[in-house]
Design an enzyme around this catalytic site. Structure first.
Site, short mmCIF file in Angstrom:
data_model
loop_
_atom_site.label_atom_id
_atom_site.label_comp_id
_atom_site.label_asym_id
_atom_site.label_seq_id
_atom_site.Cartn_x
_atom_site.Cartn_y
_atom_site.Cartn_z
CE LYS A 211 -3.94 -2.30 2.11
NZ LYS A 211 -4.67 -2.70 3.31
CD GLN B 48 -3.70 -4.40 6.40
OE1 GLN B 48 -3.57 -3.40 5.71
NE2 GLN B 48 -4.35 -5.47 5.98
CG ASP C 169 -9.87 0.00 4.81
OD1 ASP C 169 -9.56 -0.28 3.63
OD2 ASP C 169 -9.21 -0.37 5.80
#
Ligand code: NAP
Length: 280
Positions: free
Chosen positions: A51, A95, A118
């Site tokens: 990422k 995460q 997200d």
């Protein structure tokens, strides 16, 4: 037809790179993405590294904040609060999975919906299911973009989604409903999955079981998007039996090289959207 997610993601990243050059010229600043990584999970470490790499490649300011597995919830919540108030940070991502002592819901709820790249915050989930603007989770968004490459008009198509997770199945269903698909969501308690799949024009498999979807589950000419990433003795495998299904499907995504690369590209896209909204 094999849907080349790697190539489509590359094209998307090129577009995003150009957008960032324009944004930099207009606002004299660039989007910032902060990823919080807790613990030593090897898969999470690789995802986070990728990422950051792709974010930097297209000109996003990206940082990783690392905590030990034993970190307490308050430390993480305090950090999120600081990031929420930091104007240089456009997007925040924690995460998953998280260690046991940290409540996933509390962490997701703590991120400002405007910085929730997200798309997991209840406000963004609600916006998506109400058909309003908001952040869409990256993997379903990636699946949708791949699908659009081969099906220009989704109206009236029957989509069968296998899996009902908040991460994949549910947001995918909302995206397809918005496109006027008729959507069937299936899960582990579904009685006759094979027959449900056989009626589908579009199958989205997000299960976590290698080669679950067989060739005789798929109608000739259907489009099949395989979200699954399963580590097996034969390497990485999807939820779809690629060899069998590719013989009947009109189009299919491979694993690897299908949905996976799109997930990160969509994260970058979401980060840019957050930046644009904060500056508009
Ligand atoms: P999850 O949270 O474990 O959800 C799996 C879903 O599949 C659940 O809804 C479960 O039903 C359903 N299911 C399990 N066995 C089934 C069966 N035999 N028949 C029908 N449905 C069944 O998984 P997830 O997070 O959505 O991830 C799914 C897969 O996608 C995993 O392989 C994951 O690694 C992969 N993934 C890929 C990406 C990417 O970028 N490509 C991103 C995220 C995840 P119940 O609800 O009834 O338990």
């Amino acid at each position: 037809m094999i849907i080349d997610g790697k190539k489509i993601a590359e094209e998307l990243r090129e577009e995003l790179k150009k957008k960032i050059i324009e944004l930099k010229a207009t606002y004299k600043s660039v989007p910032g993405l902060t990823v919080i990584l807790i613990g030593e999970d090897p898969a999470s470490k690789i995802y986070v590294k990728n990422k950051q790499k792709y974010a930097k490649d297209i000109g996003i300011n990206s940082e990783i904040i690392k905590y030990q597995e034993s970190v307490d919830e308050k430390t993480v919540l305090d950090k999120i609060s600081k990031l929420n108030n930091d104007k240089k940070i456009s997007g925040i991502l924690v995460q998953l999975p998280l260690p046991k002592q940290i409540n996933k819901k509390k962490i997701i709820d703590a991120i400002l919906p405007e910085k929730d790249v997200d798309g997991f915050h209840p406000v963004n989930v609600g916006n998506l299911s109400s058909g309003y603007e908001g952040k869409v989770p990256c993997t379903p968004l990636g699946c949708y973009l791949l699908l659009r490459k081969v099906e220009k008009d989704l109206k009236g198509k029957h989509a069968v989604i296998i899996g009902r997770s908040n991460l994949n199945g549910k947001p995918m269903a909302q995206l397809l409903l918005k496109e006027n698909c008729t959507v069937t969501i299936t899960h582990s308690k579904t009685k006759d999955l094979k027959n449900e799949c056989k009626r589908a024009d579009i199958i989205i498999a997000a299960v976590g079981q290698p080669k679950l979807v067989k060739g005789d589950w798929v109608k000739k000419g259907a489009v099949v998007i395989d979200v699954g990433i399963n580590k097996t003795a034969n390497g990485l495998e999807g939820d779809v039996d690629f060899e069998e299904v590719s013989k009947v499907a009109k189009a299919i995504t491979p694993v690897p090289g299908g949905v996976g690369p799109m997930t990160i590209a969509c994260l970058l896209s979401n980060t840019i959207e957050c930046f644009k909204r904060a500056n508009s």
